[in-house]
Design a protein around this motif. Structure first.
Motif, PDB file in Angstrom:
ATOM      1  N   GLN A 159       2.472  11.298  24.433  1.00 44.94           N
ATOM      2  CA  GLN A 159       3.893  11.611  24.273  1.00 44.94           C
ATOM      3  C   GLN A 159       4.711  11.104  25.456  1.00 44.94           C
ATOM      4  OE1 GLN A 159       5.429  13.058  21.505  1.00 44.94           O
ATOM      5  NE2 GLN A 159       7.200  12.305  22.621  1.00 44.94           N
ATOM      6  N   LYS A 160       4.185  11.311  26.671  1.00 41.23           N
ATOM      7  CA  LYS A 160       4.882  10.796  27.850  1.00 41.23           C
ATOM      8  C   LYS A 160       4.910   9.269  27.827  1.00 41.23           C
ATOM      9  CE  LYS A 160       3.853  14.631  31.005  1.00 41.23           C
ATOM     10  NZ  LYS A 160       3.179  15.026  32.256  1.00 41.23           N
ATOM     11  N   ALA A 161       3.810   8.668  27.372  1.00 36.17           N
ATOM     12  CA  ALA A 161       3.753   7.208  27.297  1.00 36.17           C
ATOM     13  C   ALA A 161       4.805   6.679  26.322  1.00 36.17           C
ATOM     14  CB  ALA A 161       2.359   6.759  26.874  1.00 36.17           C
ATOM     15  N   VAL A 162       4.968   7.354  25.183  1.00 32.67           N
ATOM     16  CA  VAL A 162       5.953   6.926  24.187  1.00 32.67           C
ATOM     17  C   VAL A 162       7.354   6.942  24.771  1.00 32.67           C
ATOM     18  CG1 VAL A 162       7.110   7.656  22.061  1.00 32.67           C
ATOM     19  CG2 VAL A 162       4.625   7.499  22.130  1.00 32.67           C
ATOM     20  N   GLU A 163       7.703   8.008  25.515  1.00 25.71           N
ATOM     21  CA  GLU A 163       9.044   8.117  26.100  1.00 25.71           C
ATOM     22  C   GLU A 163       9.338   6.937  27.021  1.00 25.71           C
ATOM     23  OE1 GLU A 163       8.898  12.996  26.251  1.00 25.71           O
ATOM     24  OE2 GLU A 163       9.485  11.868  28.025  1.00 25.71           O
ATOM     25  N   LEU A 164       8.377   6.578  27.859  1.00 28.74           N
ATOM     26  CA  LEU A 164       8.586   5.467  28.785  1.00 28.74           C
ATOM     27  C   LEU A 164       8.625   4.125  28.055  1.00 28.74           C
ATOM     28  CD1 LEU A 164       6.232   6.608  31.689  1.00 28.74           C
ATOM     29  CD2 LEU A 164       8.710   6.550  31.740  1.00 28.74           C
ATOM     30  N   LEU A 165       7.756   3.970  27.068  1.00 30.35           N
ATOM     31  CA  LEU A 165       7.644   2.686  26.375  1.00 30.35           C
ATOM     32  C   LEU A 165       8.864   2.399  25.496  1.00 30.35           C
ATOM     33  CD1 LEU A 165       3.873   2.887  25.439  1.00 30.35           C
ATOM     34  CD2 LEU A 165       4.899   1.193  26.972  1.00 30.35           C
ATOM     35  N   GLU A 166       9.465   3.441  24.917  1.00 30.78           N
ATOM     36  CA  GLU A 166      10.661   3.222  24.112  1.00 30.78           C
ATOM     37  C   GLU A 166      11.806   2.688  24.969  1.00 30.78           C
ATOM     38  OE1 GLU A 166      10.161   6.400  20.440  1.00 30.78           O
ATOM     39  OE2 GLU A 166      11.198   7.042  22.267  1.00 30.78           O
ATOM     40  N   THR A 167      11.901   3.197  26.201  1.00 33.51           N
ATOM     41  CA  THR A 167      12.909   2.668  27.114  1.00 33.51           C
ATOM     42  C   THR A 167      12.540   1.256  27.567  1.00 33.51           C
ATOM     43  OG1 THR A 167      13.400   4.900  27.909  1.00 33.51           O
ATOM     44  CG2 THR A 167      14.140   3.063  29.274  1.00 33.51           C
ATOM     45  N   ALA A 168      11.261   1.038  27.862  1.00 35.33           N
ATOM     46  CA  ALA A 168      10.810  -0.288  28.295  1.00 35.33           C
ATOM     47  C   ALA A 168      11.062  -1.336  27.219  1.00 35.33           C
ATOM     48  CB  ALA A 168       9.323  -0.242  28.647  1.00 35.33           C
ATOM     49  N   ARG A 169      10.922  -0.943  25.946  1.00 39.52           N
ATOM     50  CA  ARG A 169      11.166  -1.892  24.849  1.00 39.52           C
ATOM     51  C   ARG A 169      12.602  -2.404  24.876  1.00 39.52           C
ATOM     52  NH1 ARG A 169      10.302   0.264  18.842  1.00 39.52           N
ATOM     53  NH2 ARG A 169      11.639   1.889  19.692  1.00 39.52           N
ATOM     54  N   ALA A 170      13.546  -1.490  25.116  1.00 40.12           N
ATOM     55  CA  ALA A 170      14.954  -1.907  25.167  1.00 40.12           C
ATOM     56  C   ALA A 170      15.225  -2.813  26.368  1.00 40.12           C
ATOM     57  CB  ALA A 170      15.856  -0.678  25.223  1.00 40.12           C
ATOM     58  N   LEU A 171      14.614  -2.499  27.507  1.00 39.42           N
ATOM     59  CA  LEU A 171      14.851  -3.280  28.716  1.00 39.42           C
ATOM     60  C   LEU A 171      14.229  -4.665  28.635  1.00 39.42           C
ATOM     61  CD1 LEU A 171      14.180  -0.511  31.414  1.00 39.42           C
ATOM     62  CD2 LEU A 171      16.388  -1.337  30.614  1.00 39.42           C
ATOM     63  N   ALA A 172      13.134  -4.795  27.881  1.00 41.29           N
ATOM     64  CA  ALA A 172      12.386  -6.060  27.835  1.00 41.29           C
ATOM     65  C   ALA A 172      12.788  -6.961  26.680  1.00 41.29           C
ATOM     66  CB  ALA A 172      10.881  -5.762  27.743  1.00 41.29           C
ATOM     67  N   ARG A 173      13.862  -6.607  25.951  1.00 40.67           N
ATOM     68  CA  ARG A 173      14.155  -7.338  24.728  1.00 40.67           C
ATOM     69  C   ARG A 173      14.526  -8.792  24.961  1.00 40.67           C
ATOM     70  NH1 ARG A 173      19.442  -3.677  23.581  1.00 40.67           N
ATOM     71  NH2 ARG A 173      20.815  -4.527  25.162  1.00 40.67           N
ATOM     72  N   ASP A 174      14.955  -9.153  26.187  1.00 40.81           N
ATOM     73  CA  ASP A 174      15.333 -10.539  26.469  1.00 40.81           C
ATOM     74  C   ASP A 174      14.173 -11.378  26.986  1.00 40.81           C
ATOM     75  OD1 ASP A 174      18.516  -9.373  27.695  1.00 40.81           O
ATOM     76  OD2 ASP A 174      17.992 -10.150  25.714  1.00 40.81           O
ATOM     77  N   ASP A 175      12.995 -10.771  27.173  1.00 39.73           N
ATOM     78  CA  ASP A 175      11.813 -11.478  27.665  1.00 39.73           C
ATOM     79  C   ASP A 175      10.727 -11.376  26.591  1.00 39.73           C
ATOM     80  OD1 ASP A 175      10.094 -11.596  30.859  1.00 39.73           O
ATOM     81  OD2 ASP A 175       9.405 -12.247  28.898  1.00 39.73           O
ATOM     82  N   PRO A 176      10.532 -12.418  25.752  1.00 45.11           N
ATOM     83  CA  PRO A 176       9.591 -12.309  24.629  1.00 45.11           C
ATOM     84  C   PRO A 176       8.173 -11.930  25.053  1.00 45.11           C
ATOM     85  CG  PRO A 176      10.966 -14.262  24.398  1.00 45.11           C
ATOM     86  CD  PRO A 176      11.251 -13.711  25.754  1.00 45.11           C
ATOM     87  N   ALA A 177       7.685 -12.506  26.139  1.00 40.40           N
ATOM     88  CA  ALA A 177       6.317 -12.207  26.572  1.00 40.40           C
ATOM     89  C   ALA A 177       6.187 -10.750  26.993  1.00 40.40           C
ATOM     90  CB  ALA A 177       5.928 -13.137  27.731  1.00 40.40           C
ATOM     91  N   GLN A 178       7.169 -10.269  27.761  1.00 46.25           N
ATOM     92  CA  GLN A 178       7.120  -8.876  28.204  1.00 46.25           C
ATOM     93  C   GLN A 178       7.316  -7.928  27.011  1.00 46.25           C
ATOM     94  OE1 GLN A 178      10.301  -7.448  30.790  1.00 46.25           O
ATOM     95  NE2 GLN A 178       8.798  -6.390  32.057  1.00 46.25           N
ATOM     96  N   LEU A 179       8.193  -8.305  26.081  1.00 46.47           N
ATOM     97  CA  LEU A 179       8.415  -7.471  24.906  1.00 46.47           C
ATOM     98  C   LEU A 179       7.140  -7.324  24.092  1.00 46.47           C
ATOM     99  CD1 LEU A 179      10.316  -5.920  23.019  1.00 46.47           C
ATOM    100  CD2 LEU A 179      10.891  -8.099  21.925  1.00 46.47           C
TER     101      LEU A 179
END
Length: 427
Positions: free
Chosen positions: A22-42
């Motif tokens: 659950q904690k991982a999901v919270e962080l990853l959902e935010t990371a997904r938005a931040l990484a949207r401009d970097d295809p490899a990181q996304l």
């Protein structure tokens, strides 16, 4: 590569190893938005997020992430720098042509890109859409002085579980009250003898239900864009089809299905605070208490927003070929379409981020604000900051001024009661 997204990804892997998805999901959902401009990181974030959703018992979300991964071009580690080149197939079909145009205009104004697409579909000549930027909401702020000292830097994002994570029943209630607020432009015109009507998303933010009778609260910096921004009234000057902006309306979206998109009207915009009241003819099952409450230093809160939405761009995380083809088919059949249908379902899913209060009360040009650790983005304005009991104690806004860059602020709702009281009577 976004450094914050990489940090969240690293922390999320640690939580997964410790069997705390659950904690991982919270962080990853935010990371997904931040990484949207970097295809490899996304791709890297999505692969871990798919696993986290599975471990957290959310197979439907895991399936959506898997579908999004399948649409990302190339294999892990094979991404090239810059935008992905559009497909070239001769002769192109209409859906293929639209996908080609969408790939070519990543980063361009949505209005120009979409109308340019229509022009290419209904005319034999060729034109290149012009690019531009949709202005972000602008919230006035007081320059630091001795009486109003500089704002202290925000502390790192907490990895403590959010109030919503600790109380699933509260999370469900809050989610049911959240809406993506979109300013939709109604464009109409005649092209090659056909009357076309295109609904175009121009700007967005968040809103939340405060009265079950149909009243929602949001930020004035979202609603006021209808009056402040120079949205094109006609596209003749751009050598595109004569599509005239007939109206701009507010739409609140409670899900990806068009049946959950509700027209709204503006009731009130405050002259003193970054707050606005909108109404609908819909009756809601739940509402959020916004009567106030003073936050305390280091108090754990939950920030709710639509961080994955980028209305100004049709980029890979927001739209896909199959949805665009469906919109095109509708346009061919009825000469009317809504481009919100081209966005992925995840764009309509509100995201929660754990936050810690850094400064309980900060006066910003006459507004009492709370400073907190969750990262604010332009599309987050109007989203509620919720305490452990499920009360909306503040409304997020995004300030563009240099002196406030990097600081995350929300207007405290306890000071708004007299302002909004005439417009929120009833249940």
């Amino acid at each position: 590569m976004h450094p914050v997204a990489q940090t969240y990804l690293r922390q999320a892997r640690t939580f997964l190893r410790n069997h705390d998805p659950q904690k991982a999901v919270e962080l990853l959902e935010t990371a997904r938005a931040l990484a949207r401009d970097d295809p490899a990181q996304l791709r890297e974030v999505l692969e871990v997020l798919e696993d986290a959703y599975q471990q957290a018992g959310m197979p439907e979300k895991a399936a959506r992430v898997s579908e999004q991964l399948s649409r990302l071009p190339g294999e892990p580690g094979s991404f090239s720098e810059g935008p992905i080149a559009p497909m070239s197939i001769a002769p192109p079909t209409r859906p293929q042509m639209l996908v080609k145009v969408i790939g070519a205009v990543v980063g361009a104004i949505l209005v120009v890109a979409l109308i340019g697409t229509l022009w290419r579909l209904h005319n034999a000549s060729t034109s290149t859409p012009r690019s531009g930027n949709v202005p972000s909401p602008n919230v006035p702020a007081t320059m630091p002085t001795e009486a109003n000292p500089p704002i202290a830097p925000a502390t790192p994002l907490t990895t403590e579980p959010s109030a919503a994570a600790q109380a699933p029943n509260i999370e469900a209630r809050v989610r049911s009250c959240l809406a993506l607020l979109v300013l939709v432009g109604d464009y109409e015109g005649i092209t090659n003898g056909s009357h076309l009507k295109l609904d175009v998303p121009l700007a967005s933010g968040a809103a939340f239900v405060i009265r079950r009778s149909g009243i929602l609260l949001t930020a004035k910096s979202v609603t006021h864009q209808l009056k402040e921004n120079n949205f094109p009234a006609t596209l003749e000057s751009l050598k595109l089809p004569t599509l005239t902006l007939r109206d701009i309306r507010y739409v609140v979206c409670f899900g990806a299905d068009a049946s959950n998109w509700i027209d709204a009207k503006l009731l009130f915009e405050s002259d003193k605070f970054d707050v606005a009241v909108i109404s609908t003819n819909h009756h809601f099952a739940n509402s959020l208490d916004c009567s106030g409450g003073r936050p305390m230093s280091d108090e754990k809160l939950t920030a709710w927003s639509y961080a994955s939405v980028s209305i100004a761009e049709l980029n890979t995380p927001n739209a896909d070929a199959s949805h665009v083809q469906e919109v095109l088919a509708q346009l061919d059949q009825s000469h009317s379409a809504n481009m919100l249908s081209a966005f992925l379902p995840d764009c309509f899913d509100p995201q929660s981020t754990s936050a810690t209060v850094s400064v309980p009360e900060r006066n910003i040009d006459g507004e009492e604000c709370v400073q907190y650790t969750a990262r604010n983005a332009p599309g987050d304005a109007g989203g509620p900051l919720v305490d452990a009991s499920g009360r909306a104690i503040a409304i997020a806004h995004f300030a563009q001024q240099k002196e406030l860059a990097g600081y995350n602020l929300a207007v405290l709702t306890n000071q708004l009661q007299d302002e909004i009281a005439p417009y929120v009577s009833g249940e």
